[in-house]
Design an enzyme around this catalytic site. Sequence first.
Site, PDB file in Angstrom:
ATOM      1  N   MET A   1       0.825  -1.212   0.000  1.00 14.02           N
ATOM      2  CA  MET A   1       0.000   0.000   0.000  1.00 14.02           C
ATOM      3  C   MET A   1       0.859   1.262   0.000  1.00 14.02           C
ATOM      4  O   MET A   1       0.594   2.209  -0.745  1.00 14.02           O
ATOM      5  CB  MET A   1      -0.949   0.003   1.208  1.00 14.02           C
ATOM      6  CG  MET A   1      -1.922  -1.162   1.224  1.00 14.02           C
ATOM      7  SD  MET A   1      -2.892  -1.323  -0.283  1.00 14.02           S
ATOM      8  CE  MET A   1      -3.973   0.090  -0.168  1.00 14.02           C
TER       9      MET A   1
ATOM     10  N   VAL B   1       1.500   0.944   7.851  1.00 12.01           N
ATOM     11  CA  VAL B   1       2.289  -0.167   8.403  1.00 12.01           C
ATOM     12  C   VAL B   1       1.358  -1.353   8.640  1.00 12.01           C
ATOM     13  O   VAL B   1       0.169  -1.311   8.311  1.00 12.01           O
ATOM     14  CB  VAL B   1       3.010   0.246   9.711  1.00 12.01           C
ATOM     15  CG1 VAL B   1       3.913   1.456   9.463  1.00 12.01           C
ATOM     16  CG2 VAL B   1       2.033   0.539  10.838  1.00 12.01           C
TER      17      VAL B   1
ATOM     18  N   GLU C   1      -1.231  -4.079   9.981  1.00 17.07           N
ATOM     19  CA  GLU C   1      -2.535  -3.827  10.606  1.00 17.07           C
ATOM     20  C   GLU C   1      -2.503  -4.286  12.070  1.00 17.07           C
ATOM     21  O   GLU C   1      -2.960  -5.377  12.424  1.00 17.07           O
ATOM     22  CB  GLU C   1      -3.620  -4.591   9.814  1.00 17.07           C
ATOM     23  CG  GLU C   1      -5.046  -4.251  10.189  1.00 17.07           C
ATOM     24  CD  GLU C   1      -5.502  -2.881   9.687  1.00 17.07           C
ATOM     25  OE1 GLU C   1      -4.657  -2.040   9.381  1.00 17.07           O
ATOM     26  OE2 GLU C   1      -6.715  -2.678   9.632  1.00 17.07           O
TER      27      GLU C   1
ATOM     28  N   LYS D   1       0.171   0.996  15.483  1.00 16.90           N
ATOM     29  CA  LYS D   1      -0.316   2.259  14.890  1.00 16.90           C
ATOM     30  C   LYS D   1      -0.509   3.318  15.982  1.00 16.90           C
ATOM     31  O   LYS D   1      -0.141   4.488  15.790  1.00 16.90           O
ATOM     32  CB  LYS D   1      -1.620   2.023  14.118  1.00 16.90           C
ATOM     33  CG  LYS D   1      -1.401   1.218  12.815  1.00 16.90           C
ATOM     34  CD  LYS D   1      -2.674   1.058  12.010  1.00 16.90           C
ATOM     35  CE  LYS D   1      -2.575   0.020  10.912  1.00 16.90           C
ATOM     36  NZ  LYS D   1      -2.089   0.487   9.629  1.00 16.90           N
TER      37      LYS D   1
ATOM     38  N   SER E   1      -7.416  -0.719   7.193  1.00 13.10           N
ATOM     39  CA  SER E   1      -8.635  -1.176   6.524  1.00 13.10           C
ATOM     40  C   SER E   1      -9.682  -1.630   7.526  1.00 13.10           C
ATOM     41  O   SER E   1     -10.833  -1.840   7.150  1.00 13.10           O
ATOM     42  CB  SER E   1      -8.317  -2.290   5.526  1.00 13.10           C
ATOM     43  OG  SER E   1      -7.425  -3.205   6.061  1.00 13.10           O
TER      44      SER E   1
ATOM     45  N   HIS F   1      -8.292   5.623   3.411  1.00 14.27           N
ATOM     46  CA  HIS F   1      -8.294   4.193   3.085  1.00 14.27           C
ATOM     47  C   HIS F   1      -8.242   3.992   1.575  1.00 14.27           C
ATOM     48  O   HIS F   1      -9.241   4.130   0.879  1.00 14.27           O
ATOM     49  CB  HIS F   1      -9.553   3.539   3.692  1.00 14.27           C
ATOM     50  CG  HIS F   1      -9.624   2.065   3.478  1.00 14.27           C
ATOM     51  ND1 HIS F   1     -10.795   1.366   3.359  1.00 14.27           N
ATOM     52  CD2 HIS F   1      -8.632   1.147   3.369  1.00 14.27           C
ATOM     53  CE1 HIS F   1     -10.538   0.088   3.185  1.00 14.27           C
ATOM     54  NE2 HIS F   1      -9.231  -0.076   3.177  1.00 14.27           N
TER      55      HIS F   1
ATOM     56  N   ASN G   1      -6.394  -1.730  -2.920  1.00 13.79           N
ATOM     57  CA  ASN G   1      -5.279  -2.425  -3.558  1.00 13.79           C
ATOM     58  C   ASN G   1      -5.702  -2.991  -4.914  1.00 13.79           C
ATOM     59  O   ASN G   1      -6.739  -3.657  -4.968  1.00 13.79           O
ATOM     60  CB  ASN G   1      -4.847  -3.574  -2.617  1.00 13.79           C
ATOM     61  CG  ASN G   1      -3.531  -4.183  -3.016  1.00 13.79           C
ATOM     62  OD1 ASN G   1      -2.749  -3.593  -3.745  1.00 13.79           O
ATOM     63  ND2 ASN G   1      -3.296  -5.395  -2.547  1.00 13.79           N
TER      64      ASN G   1
ATOM     65  N   GLU H   1     -11.474   6.081   0.706  1.00 15.86           N
ATOM     66  CA  GLU H   1     -12.416   6.434   1.761  1.00 15.86           C
ATOM     67  C   GLU H   1     -11.713   7.400   2.721  1.00 15.86           C
ATOM     68  O   GLU H   1     -10.680   7.050   3.302  1.00 15.86           O
ATOM     69  CB  GLU H   1     -12.869   5.176   2.515  1.00 15.86           C
ATOM     70  CG  GLU H   1     -13.672   4.213   1.661  1.00 15.86           C
ATOM     71  CD  GLU H   1     -14.112   2.957   2.395  1.00 15.86           C
ATOM     72  OE1 GLU H   1     -15.055   2.310   1.930  1.00 15.86           O
ATOM     73  OE2 GLU H   1     -13.495   2.601   3.427  1.00 15.86           O
TER      74      GLU H   1
ATOM     75  N   ASN I   1     -16.027  -2.276   2.784  1.00 18.85           N
ATOM     76  CA  ASN I   1     -15.881  -3.589   3.428  1.00 18.85           C
ATOM     77  C   ASN I   1     -17.122  -3.965   4.235  1.00 18.85           C
ATOM     78  O   ASN I   1     -17.324  -5.133   4.557  1.00 18.85           O
ATOM     79  CB  ASN I   1     -14.635  -3.627   4.328  1.00 18.85           C
ATOM     80  CG  ASN I   1     -13.377  -3.784   3.484  1.00 18.85           C
ATOM     81  OD1 ASN I   1     -13.431  -4.211   2.339  1.00 18.85           O
ATOM     82  ND2 ASN I   1     -12.241  -3.417   4.051  1.00 18.85           N
TER      83      ASN I   1
HETATM   84  P1  NAD Z   1       2.634  -4.775   4.027  1.00 17.37           P
HETATM   85  O1  NAD Z   1       2.840  -5.884   4.982  1.00 17.37           O
HETATM   86  O2  NAD Z   1       2.809  -5.019   2.560  1.00 17.37           O
HETATM   87  O3  NAD Z   1       3.604  -3.548   4.403  1.00 17.37           O
HETATM   88  C1  NAD Z   1       3.693  -3.021   5.701  1.00 17.37           C
HETATM   89  C2  NAD Z   1       5.031  -2.345   5.808  1.00 17.37           C
HETATM   90  O4  NAD Z   1       5.094  -1.628   7.043  1.00 17.37           O
HETATM   91  C3  NAD Z   1       6.217  -3.312   5.811  1.00 17.37           C
HETATM   92  O5  NAD Z   1       7.128  -2.970   4.808  1.00 17.37           O
HETATM   93  C4  NAD Z   1       6.823  -3.138   7.210  1.00 17.37           C
HETATM   94  O6  NAD Z   1       8.225  -3.310   7.238  1.00 17.37           O
HETATM   95  C5  NAD Z   1       6.413  -1.724   7.526  1.00 17.37           C
HETATM   96  N1  NAD Z   1       6.438  -1.422   8.947  1.00 17.37           N
HETATM   97  C6  NAD Z   1       6.001  -2.193   9.984  1.00 17.37           C
HETATM   98  N2  NAD Z   1       6.158  -1.543  11.139  1.00 17.37           N
HETATM   99  C7  NAD Z   1       6.694  -0.335  10.843  1.00 17.37           C
HETATM  100  C8  NAD Z   1       7.062   0.780  11.624  1.00 17.37           C
HETATM  101  N3  NAD Z   1       6.937   0.803  12.948  1.00 17.37           N
HETATM  102  N4  NAD Z   1       7.573   1.861  10.974  1.00 17.37           N
HETATM  103  C9  NAD Z   1       7.723   1.862   9.644  1.00 17.37           C
HETATM  104  N5  NAD Z   1       7.379   0.809   8.855  1.00 17.37           N
HETATM  105  C10 NAD Z   1       6.872  -0.264   9.454  1.00 17.37           C
HETATM  106  O7  NAD Z   1       1.177  -4.197   4.326  1.00 17.37           O
HETATM  107  P2  NAD Z   1       0.163  -3.495   3.322  1.00 17.37           P
HETATM  108  O8  NAD Z   1      -0.602  -4.538   2.620  1.00 17.37           O
HETATM  109  O9  NAD Z   1       0.870  -2.460   2.565  1.00 17.37           O
HETATM  110  O10 NAD Z   1      -0.861  -2.833   4.363  1.00 17.37           O
HETATM  111  C11 NAD Z   1      -0.530  -1.685   5.086  1.00 17.37           C
HETATM  112  C12 NAD Z   1      -1.761  -1.099   5.715  1.00 17.37           C
HETATM  113  O11 NAD Z   1      -2.730  -0.844   4.692  1.00 17.37           O
HETATM  114  C13 NAD Z   1      -2.462  -1.998   6.728  1.00 17.37           C
HETATM  115  O12 NAD Z   1      -3.011  -1.208   7.737  1.00 17.37           O
HETATM  116  C14 NAD Z   1      -3.573  -2.649   5.895  1.00 17.37           C
HETATM  117  O13 NAD Z   1      -4.675  -3.048   6.677  1.00 17.37           O
HETATM  118  C15 NAD Z   1      -3.952  -1.501   4.989  1.00 17.37           C
HETATM  119  N6  NAD Z   1      -4.583  -1.902   3.720  1.00 17.37           N
HETATM  120  C16 NAD Z   1      -4.120  -2.969   3.018  1.00 17.37           C
HETATM  121  C17 NAD Z   1      -4.740  -3.321   1.827  1.00 17.37           C
HETATM  122  C18 NAD Z   1      -4.247  -4.489   1.023  1.00 17.37           C
HETATM  123  O14 NAD Z   1      -5.022  -5.016   0.212  1.00 17.37           O
HETATM  124  N7  NAD Z   1      -3.006  -4.903   1.180  1.00 17.37           N
HETATM  125  C19 NAD Z   1      -5.816  -2.566   1.354  1.00 17.37           C
HETATM  126  C20 NAD Z   1      -6.248  -1.457   2.073  1.00 17.37           C
HETATM  127  C21 NAD Z   1      -5.626  -1.131   3.261  1.00 17.37           C
END
Ligand code: NAD
Length: 503
Positions: free
Chosen positions: A19, A95, A97, A102, A124, A145, A148, A157, A195
């Site tokens: 994301m 970061v 979820e 957070k 999300s 929000h 993906n 959102e 969602n």
């Molecule tokens: P991901 O696992 O691909 O990436 C998360 C990143 O955050 C990782 O690179 C990790 O190293 C980094 N990270 C973790 N702790 C950290 C910190 N303290 N400081 C800095 N970086 C840190 O996750 P994602 O799929 O990109 O999802 C990220 C967020 O977006 C989540 O909250 C998720 O719920 C939300 N989201 C995801 C999707 C999806 O389909 N993947 C869709 C909408 C929202």
Amino acid sequence: MTDPLDNDLHLGVIGAGAMGQGIVQVAAAGGISVSLLDARDGAADAGLATVAKRFDRLVEKDRMTAPEAAAAKARAGPVAGLPDLAGCDVIIEAVFENLELKQGIFRDLEGIVRGDCILASNTSSLLIASIARDCADKSRIAGMHFFNPVPLMKLVEIVQSADTSGETVTFLTALALRMTRTPVTVRDAPGFLVNHGGRAYTTEAMRILHERVATPAQIDAVMRDCGHFRMGPLELADLTGMDVNYPVSLFVYNGYDQDPRLKTAFPHRALLEAGRLGRKTGHGNYRYDDSGGKSDDDGGSTAFASPPTNAICLIEPDAALIEFATGLGCEILASDDGACPLVAAPLGEDATSFAVRTGCDAGRLVCVDIHCDSSKRVTVMSPPGILTDRRDAVGALIAAGGRAVTVINDSPGFICQRIRAMVANLGCEMAQIGIAEPEQIDLAMRLGLNYPLGPLELAEHIGLAETVAILTRMQAVTGDDRYRPSLWLKRRAALKLPVYTPG
Ligand code: NAD
């Protein structure tokens, strides 16, 4: 607060995962300078390299000029720690979820950034109010929000908690537009908008499976051909994966204190527990071959060995049923001769209730769903104990006219009436509880889920009175409050007002 359209606007993105990378891409393409931070060594650089490659691909495809791509790449850079984000005008956190993670980041940011820096989370599922719980100034904290994959999914959102200020929402809305997204303001509530609203489509299909009304191939074929959805609910569930959609269903159901409208059904959990997650494991509602094809999808159509009937009698005929029956080209008897198939088109009732209410011979009752599009496929159902030769003779007659026929077991609302009414009802309920403005609910559901119509538009398309009738009859037949019509829908149907009428 900096003007979100300012040339010098500086965005911080925390988290360089799927994301975070997408957010950096659309921001840099929108002329915004971005600093990307990730806790993992090298992750920010790797994320930026991925984004750079995507810009190169866009140049190859003539969707961006080389100078534009170079400028976009130059706008994004890595940073090593939260203090490096001190000068940002706005920060988007993406970061893992995890609530504590957070909460900690937002608490720490308060001590680092300027007082007018806007803080957004891409969560999300977590409530923005809980992420902001320990912050001193909650008014500048909101959800942003993205979906993906970010560059392809236009919807964003903008999540407003009880404490988020209008200025913060206005700022993030303008920022999203600058990133060429389509922002929709939504209330901070379980599953936000998409969602939450997306639950009905799959959970009602799971319920239909649970009651052995139809097979996955039948349900999917009917929803594509008769409901105009691009994907059936069960092939869609296989695409997202049970490991994703089952927990989301449970989360939204529990988030709304177990409202039966949001409940999923046992086949959903059974698939998850069996490891049949969908496409990712090669087996979900369907089996997938190496090329991704569904190896056990029989198309959902029924074949008939018996000859078509040459006469039918209509029960409770209205103009639509007479037109449908006339188009079949057989004789339509003026009264029941005691032997011919009896054809009816119930709305929301199952065949059994229809037979009992009208006093017709249940053994010869063949119900057809003509309340959804029946030009390509007709769903047929009968009560238990049906004389199958009469049912099949009607099926053969419809099939002889070139339409597919799907014979299912008895069900209030067949398949399509049932699922569409549930989708429409949930959209109306979201309007009732103020998740977003009614038009925005439709816009978000069309953009976020590719629905042919938004849920309120769907209620209008079916007819508000008809949608209420389907739901009320389903509720009466099953005794299940899952089907109770939303007050939003009921009031506008009762007053014959458009579904968008505020109040
Ligand atoms: P991901 O696992 O691909 O990436 C998360 C990143 O955050 C990782 O690179 C990790 O190293 C980094 N990270 C973790 N702790 C950290 C910190 N303290 N400081 C800095 N970086 C840190 O996750 P994602 O799929 O990109 O999802 C990220 C967020 O977006 C989540 O909250 C998720 O719920 C939300 N989201 C995801 C999707 C999806 O389909 N993947 C869709 C909408 C929202």
